[in-house]
Design an enzyme around this catalytic site. Structure first.
Site, short mmCIF file in Angstrom:
data_model
loop_
_atom_site.label_atom_id
_atom_site.label_comp_id
_atom_site.label_asym_id
_atom_site.label_seq_id
_atom_site.Cartn_x
_atom_site.Cartn_y
_atom_site.Cartn_z
N LYS A 100 0.85 -1.19 0.00
CA LYS A 100 0.00 0.00 0.00
C LYS A 100 0.89 1.24 0.00
O LYS A 100 1.81 1.34 0.81
CB LYS A 100 -0.90 0.02 1.23
CG LYS A 100 -1.82 1.25 1.27
CD LYS A 100 -2.77 1.21 2.44
CE LYS A 100 -2.20 1.79 3.69
NZ LYS A 100 -1.93 3.23 3.65
N ASP B 161 -3.47 4.42 -1.80
CA ASP B 161 -4.35 4.89 -0.72
C ASP B 161 -4.32 6.42 -0.66
O ASP B 161 -3.63 7.00 0.17
CB ASP B 161 -3.84 4.26 0.59
CG ASP B 161 -4.62 4.68 1.82
OD1 ASP B 161 -5.75 5.18 1.67
OD2 ASP B 161 -4.09 4.50 2.93
N LYS C 122 -7.34 8.27 -0.72
CA LYS C 122 -8.59 8.70 -0.06
C LYS C 122 -9.16 9.98 -0.66
O LYS C 122 -9.31 10.99 0.03
CB LYS C 122 -8.36 8.89 1.44
CG LYS C 122 -7.84 7.66 2.17
CD LYS C 122 -7.83 7.90 3.67
CE LYS C 122 -7.28 6.76 4.46
NZ LYS C 122 -5.81 6.59 4.38
N ASP D 58 -13.85 14.93 -3.11
CA ASP D 58 -14.00 16.24 -3.75
C ASP D 58 -15.30 16.21 -4.54
O ASP D 58 -16.07 15.24 -4.43
CB ASP D 58 -12.78 16.49 -4.66
CG ASP D 58 -12.47 17.99 -4.83
OD1 ASP D 58 -13.44 18.78 -4.98
OD2 ASP D 58 -11.29 18.36 -4.82
N THR E 274 -9.95 4.23 10.96
CA THR E 274 -9.79 3.39 12.15
C THR E 274 -9.19 4.19 13.31
O THR E 274 -9.15 3.70 14.44
CB THR E 274 -8.90 2.16 11.85
OG1 THR E 274 -7.79 2.60 11.07
CG2 THR E 274 -9.66 1.10 11.09
N ARG F 96 3.08 -0.69 10.75
CA ARG F 96 4.17 -0.72 11.72
C ARG F 96 4.44 -2.09 12.34
O ARG F 96 5.58 -2.36 12.74
CB ARG F 96 3.91 0.34 12.81
CG ARG F 96 4.13 1.74 12.27
CD ARG F 96 3.47 2.80 13.11
NE ARG F 96 2.03 2.83 12.92
CZ ARG F 96 1.22 3.73 13.49
NH1 ARG F 96 1.72 4.64 14.29
NH2 ARG F 96 -0.08 3.70 13.27
O1 C5P Z 1 1.12 1.27 10.93
P1 C5P Z 1 -0.33 0.88 10.80
O2 C5P Z 1 -0.54 -0.62 10.69
O3 C5P Z 1 -1.22 1.54 11.83
O4 C5P Z 1 -0.74 1.47 9.36
C1 C5P Z 1 -2.07 1.45 8.89
C2 C5P Z 1 -2.11 2.05 7.51
O5 C5P Z 1 -3.47 1.99 7.05
C3 C5P Z 1 -1.67 3.50 7.43
O6 C5P Z 1 -1.00 3.65 6.18
C4 C5P Z 1 -2.97 4.28 7.45
O7 C5P Z 1 -2.88 5.49 6.73
C5 C5P Z 1 -3.93 3.32 6.74
N1 C5P Z 1 -5.35 3.45 7.02
C6 C5P Z 1 -5.88 3.38 8.29
N2 C5P Z 1 -7.23 3.52 8.51
C7 C5P Z 1 -8.05 3.69 7.45
C8 C5P Z 1 -7.53 3.75 6.17
C9 C5P Z 1 -6.16 3.60 5.97
O8 C5P Z 1 -5.14 3.18 9.25
N3 C5P Z 1 -9.36 3.76 7.67
#
Ligand code: C5P
Length: 250
Positions: free
Chosen positions: A47, A74, A76, A79, A137, A229
Protein backbone atom coordinates in the site's frame (compact mmCIF):
# COMPACT_ATOMS: atom_id res chain seq x y z
CA UNK A 1 -8.17 -11.46 -5.78
CA UNK A 2 -8.25 -13.73 -2.74
CA UNK A 3 -7.36 -13.09 0.88
CA UNK A 4 -4.06 -11.30 1.28
CA UNK A 5 -1.84 -9.28 3.59
CA UNK A 6 -1.10 -5.78 2.29
CA UNK A 7 1.97 -4.04 3.70
CA UNK A 8 1.48 -0.30 4.35
CA UNK A 9 4.77 1.11 3.01
CA UNK A 10 4.68 4.38 4.93
CA UNK A 11 8.26 5.37 4.13
CA UNK A 12 9.65 8.76 3.13
CA UNK A 13 11.28 7.85 -0.19
CA UNK A 14 11.40 5.30 -3.02
CA UNK A 15 14.91 4.29 -1.89
CA UNK A 16 13.61 3.39 1.57
CA UNK A 17 10.73 1.38 0.11
CA UNK A 18 13.00 -0.55 -2.24
CA UNK A 19 15.55 -1.18 0.52
CA UNK A 20 12.71 -2.56 2.64
CA UNK A 21 11.19 -4.69 -0.14
CA UNK A 22 14.60 -6.07 -1.17
CA UNK A 23 14.59 -7.96 2.14
CA UNK A 24 11.86 -10.13 0.61
CA UNK A 25 14.14 -11.14 -2.29
CA UNK A 26 15.64 -13.72 0.04
CA UNK A 27 12.33 -15.59 0.08
CA UNK A 28 12.27 -15.48 -3.71
CA UNK A 29 15.65 -17.17 -3.96
CA UNK A 30 14.55 -19.79 -1.44
CA UNK A 31 11.37 -20.84 -3.23
CA UNK A 32 11.75 -23.53 -5.85
CA UNK A 33 8.29 -23.43 -7.31
CA UNK A 34 6.89 -20.31 -8.85
CA UNK A 35 3.27 -20.79 -7.90
CA UNK A 36 0.92 -17.99 -6.85
CA UNK A 37 1.70 -18.28 -3.15
CA UNK A 38 5.46 -18.08 -3.63
CA UNK A 39 5.10 -15.01 -5.79
CA UNK A 40 2.85 -13.22 -3.31
CA UNK A 41 5.25 -13.96 -0.48
CA UNK A 42 8.35 -12.69 -2.26
CA UNK A 43 6.56 -9.80 -3.94
CA UNK A 44 4.08 -8.70 -1.27
CA UNK A 45 0.97 -6.66 -2.01
CA UNK A 46 1.90 -3.12 -0.95
CA UNK A 47 0.00 0.00 0.00
CA UNK A 48 1.35 3.38 -1.03
CA UNK A 49 -0.08 6.33 0.84
CA UNK A 50 -0.16 10.06 0.46
CA UNK A 51 3.25 10.88 1.92
CA UNK A 52 5.15 8.74 -0.55
CA UNK A 53 2.94 9.45 -3.55
CA UNK A 54 3.06 13.20 -3.07
CA UNK A 55 6.82 13.21 -2.64
CA UNK A 56 7.75 10.68 -5.34
CA UNK A 57 4.89 10.97 -7.82
CA UNK A 58 3.54 8.27 -10.19
CA UNK A 59 7.07 6.90 -10.78
CA UNK A 60 6.83 4.99 -7.50
CA UNK A 61 3.81 3.06 -8.81
CA UNK A 62 5.60 2.25 -12.07
CA UNK A 63 8.66 1.02 -10.16
CA UNK A 64 6.60 -1.26 -7.91
CA UNK A 65 4.49 -2.65 -10.76
CA UNK A 66 7.65 -3.41 -12.77
CA UNK A 67 9.02 -5.32 -9.76
CA UNK A 68 5.85 -7.44 -9.74
CA UNK A 69 4.01 -6.02 -6.73
CA UNK A 70 0.27 -5.49 -6.55
CA UNK A 71 -0.36 -1.92 -5.46
CA UNK A 72 -3.11 -0.39 -3.32
CA UNK A 73 -2.91 3.38 -3.89
CA UNK A 74 -4.35 4.89 -0.72
CA UNK A 75 -5.07 8.53 -1.57
CA UNK A 76 -8.59 8.70 -0.06
CA UNK A 77 -10.08 11.09 -2.60
CA UNK A 78 -12.91 13.38 -1.47
CA UNK A 79 -14.00 16.24 -3.75
CA UNK A 80 -16.80 17.20 -6.14
CA UNK A 81 -17.85 14.35 -8.50
CA UNK A 82 -16.30 15.83 -11.66
CA UNK A 83 -12.90 16.39 -10.04
CA UNK A 84 -12.88 12.91 -8.53
CA UNK A 85 -13.90 11.31 -11.85
CA UNK A 86 -11.08 13.02 -13.75
CA UNK A 87 -8.54 12.20 -11.06
CA UNK A 88 -9.61 8.55 -10.94
CA UNK A 89 -9.16 8.39 -14.71
CA UNK A 90 -5.54 9.43 -14.22
CA UNK A 91 -5.02 6.86 -11.42
CA UNK A 92 -6.65 4.06 -13.46
CA UNK A 93 -4.02 4.56 -16.15
CA UNK A 94 -1.22 3.77 -13.64
CA UNK A 95 -2.28 0.11 -13.48
CA UNK A 96 -2.98 0.15 -9.72
CA UNK A 97 -4.83 -2.83 -8.24
CA UNK A 98 -6.84 -1.06 -5.53
CA UNK A 99 -7.62 2.64 -5.10
CA UNK A 100 -9.88 4.41 -2.62
CA UNK A 101 -11.97 7.45 -1.70
CA UNK A 102 -14.04 8.67 1.24
CA UNK A 103 -17.63 7.38 1.30
CA UNK A 104 -18.47 10.69 3.03
CA UNK A 105 -18.28 12.25 -0.47
CA UNK A 106 -21.66 10.65 -1.28
CA UNK A 107 -23.10 8.26 -3.85
CA UNK A 108 -22.87 10.63 -6.83
CA UNK A 109 -19.18 11.21 -6.17
CA UNK A 110 -18.52 7.46 -5.81
CA UNK A 111 -20.36 6.67 -9.07
CA UNK A 112 -18.35 9.34 -10.88
CA UNK A 113 -15.15 7.91 -9.39
CA UNK A 114 -15.95 4.44 -10.68
CA UNK A 115 -16.69 5.76 -14.18
CA UNK A 116 -13.41 7.67 -14.25
CA UNK A 117 -11.39 4.74 -12.93
CA UNK A 118 -12.80 2.34 -15.54
CA UNK A 119 -12.07 4.83 -18.34
CA UNK A 120 -8.50 5.21 -17.12
CA UNK A 121 -7.98 1.45 -16.76
CA UNK A 122 -9.58 0.56 -20.11
CA UNK A 123 -6.36 -1.00 -21.48
CA UNK A 124 -5.93 -3.40 -18.53
CA UNK A 125 -7.56 -6.84 -18.48
CA UNK A 126 -7.52 -6.90 -14.65
CA UNK A 127 -9.62 -3.95 -13.59
CA UNK A 128 -8.67 -2.07 -10.42
CA UNK A 129 -10.91 -2.40 -7.37
CA UNK A 130 -12.44 0.78 -6.02
CA UNK A 131 -13.10 0.84 -2.30
CA UNK A 132 -14.44 3.47 0.09
CA UNK A 133 -13.24 4.56 3.52
CA UNK A 134 -16.23 4.42 5.89
CA UNK A 135 -14.73 5.87 9.08
CA UNK A 136 -11.00 6.01 9.70
CA UNK A 137 -9.79 3.39 12.15
CA UNK A 138 -8.24 6.27 14.14
CA UNK A 139 -11.75 7.67 14.70
CA UNK A 140 -13.68 6.25 17.63
CA UNK A 141 -17.38 6.68 18.36
CA UNK A 142 -16.88 9.51 20.85
CA UNK A 143 -14.77 11.56 18.41
CA UNK A 144 -17.33 10.94 15.67
CA UNK A 145 -20.12 12.24 17.90
CA UNK A 146 -18.20 15.16 19.39
CA UNK A 147 -16.18 16.42 16.41
CA UNK A 148 -17.95 15.16 13.28
CA UNK A 149 -21.38 15.83 14.85
CA UNK A 150 -22.66 12.42 13.68
CA UNK A 151 -25.05 11.22 16.40
CA UNK A 152 -25.69 7.66 15.20
CA UNK A 153 -23.74 4.65 16.57
CA UNK A 154 -20.44 4.10 14.74
CA UNK A 155 -21.50 0.64 13.52
CA UNK A 156 -24.66 2.07 11.89
CA UNK A 157 -22.68 4.82 10.18
CA UNK A 158 -20.14 2.32 8.85
CA UNK A 159 -22.90 -0.03 7.59
CA UNK A 160 -24.84 2.83 5.91
CA UNK A 161 -21.71 4.23 4.25
CA UNK A 162 -20.82 0.73 3.04
CA UNK A 163 -24.30 0.32 1.58
CA UNK A 164 -23.91 3.66 -0.21
CA UNK A 165 -20.62 2.43 -1.66
CA UNK A 166 -22.31 -0.75 -2.88
CA UNK A 167 -25.17 1.25 -4.44
CA UNK A 168 -22.56 3.33 -6.27
CA UNK A 169 -21.06 0.15 -7.77
CA UNK A 170 -17.90 0.04 -5.65
CA UNK A 171 -16.11 -3.23 -4.83
CA UNK A 172 -15.81 -2.84 -1.09
CA UNK A 173 -14.72 -0.69 1.81
CA UNK A 174 -11.80 0.08 4.04
CA UNK A 175 -13.00 -0.52 7.58
CA UNK A 176 -11.97 -1.79 10.96
CA UNK A 177 -11.93 -5.60 11.21
CA UNK A 178 -14.47 -5.08 14.01
CA UNK A 179 -16.95 -4.07 11.30
CA UNK A 180 -16.16 -6.74 8.66
CA UNK A 181 -18.98 -9.06 9.78
CA UNK A 182 -21.71 -6.41 9.79
CA UNK A 183 -20.57 -5.14 6.39
CA UNK A 184 -20.73 -8.61 4.88
CA UNK A 185 -24.15 -9.05 6.45
CA UNK A 186 -25.44 -5.82 4.93
CA UNK A 187 -23.58 -5.79 1.60
CA UNK A 188 -22.98 -9.51 0.92
CA UNK A 189 -19.99 -11.83 1.10
CA UNK A 190 -18.51 -10.66 -2.22
CA UNK A 191 -18.23 -7.08 -1.02
CA UNK A 192 -14.59 -6.62 0.01
CA UNK A 193 -13.53 -5.61 3.49
CA UNK A 194 -9.99 -4.22 3.59
CA UNK A 195 -8.98 -3.74 7.18
CA UNK A 196 -6.16 -1.63 8.65
CA UNK A 197 -5.66 -1.22 12.39
CA UNK A 198 -3.94 -4.61 12.62
CA UNK A 199 -1.37 -5.39 15.29
CA UNK A 200 0.57 -8.55 16.07
CA UNK A 201 -0.01 -9.54 19.71
CA UNK A 202 2.16 -7.45 22.03
CA UNK A 203 2.88 -4.64 19.51
CA UNK A 204 2.22 -0.98 20.36
CA UNK A 205 -1.19 0.32 19.24
CA UNK A 206 0.22 3.79 18.32
CA UNK A 207 -2.42 6.22 17.02
CA UNK A 208 -4.90 3.47 16.07
CA UNK A 209 -7.93 3.13 18.31
CA UNK A 210 -9.71 0.00 17.04
CA UNK A 211 -7.09 -2.73 16.54
CA UNK A 212 -7.17 -6.50 15.97
CA UNK A 213 -4.64 -9.29 15.44
CA UNK A 214 -4.41 -11.02 12.01
CA UNK A 215 -5.98 -14.20 13.46
CA UNK A 216 -8.90 -12.23 14.94
CA UNK A 217 -9.34 -10.36 11.64
CA UNK A 218 -9.51 -13.72 9.86
CA UNK A 219 -12.14 -14.95 12.31
CA UNK A 220 -14.05 -11.69 11.80
CA UNK A 221 -14.19 -12.38 8.05
CA UNK A 222 -11.88 -9.63 6.74
CA UNK A 223 -10.83 -10.13 3.08
CA UNK A 224 -7.56 -8.18 3.25
CA UNK A 225 -5.56 -6.90 6.19
CA UNK A 226 -3.40 -3.80 5.87
CA UNK A 227 -0.41 -3.98 8.18
CA UNK A 228 2.08 -1.15 8.62
CA UNK A 229 4.17 -0.72 11.72
CA UNK A 230 3.70 -4.32 12.96
CA UNK A 231 5.79 -5.31 9.90
CA UNK A 232 7.78 -2.23 8.83
CA UNK A 233 8.78 -1.33 12.40
CA UNK A 234 10.13 -4.79 13.22
CA UNK A 235 13.79 -5.85 13.27
CA UNK A 236 12.74 -8.91 11.26
CA UNK A 237 10.00 -7.60 8.93
CA UNK A 238 9.98 -10.68 6.68
CA UNK A 239 9.34 -12.86 9.73
CA UNK A 240 6.55 -10.53 10.90
CA UNK A 241 5.00 -10.58 7.41
CA UNK A 242 5.19 -14.37 7.23
CA UNK A 243 3.55 -14.60 10.66
CA UNK A 244 0.74 -12.27 9.49
CA UNK A 245 0.19 -14.49 6.43
CA UNK A 246 0.21 -17.67 8.50
CA UNK A 247 -2.27 -16.25 11.01
CA UNK A 248 -4.53 -14.62 8.41
CA UNK A 249 -4.43 -16.91 5.37
CA UNK A 250 -3.20 -20.38 6.20
O1 C5P B 1 1.12 1.27 10.93
P1 C5P B 1 -0.33 0.88 10.80
O2 C5P B 1 -0.54 -0.62 10.69
O3 C5P B 1 -1.22 1.54 11.83
O4 C5P B 1 -0.74 1.47 9.36
C1 C5P B 1 -2.07 1.45 8.89
C2 C5P B 1 -2.11 2.05 7.51
O5 C5P B 1 -3.47 1.99 7.05
C3 C5P B 1 -1.67 3.50 7.43
O6 C5P B 1 -1.00 3.65 6.18
C4 C5P B 1 -2.97 4.28 7.45
O7 C5P B 1 -2.88 5.49 6.73
C5 C5P B 1 -3.93 3.32 6.74
N1 C5P B 1 -5.35 3.45 7.02
C6 C5P B 1 -5.88 3.38 8.29
N2 C5P B 1 -7.23 3.52 8.51
C7 C5P B 1 -8.05 3.69 7.45
C8 C5P B 1 -7.53 3.75 6.17
C9 C5P B 1 -6.16 3.60 5.97
O8 C5P B 1 -5.14 3.18 9.25
N3 C5P B 1 -9.36 3.76 7.67
Amino acid sequence: MGKDVIIACDFASTEEVIRFLDKFNKIRSEVVSCDHVSISVSRPFVKIGMELFYSEGPAIIKTLKERGHKVFLDLKLHDIPNTVKKTMQVLGDYGVDIVNLHAAGGIEMMKAAKEGLMLGAARFADKPKLIAVTQLTSTDEETMHRELLIDRPLKDVVAEYALNAKKAGLDGVVCSAHEAAIIHEVCGDDFLTVTPGIRLAGDSVGDQKRVMTPAAAKAAGADYIVVGRSITGEDKPVGAYTKCREDFID
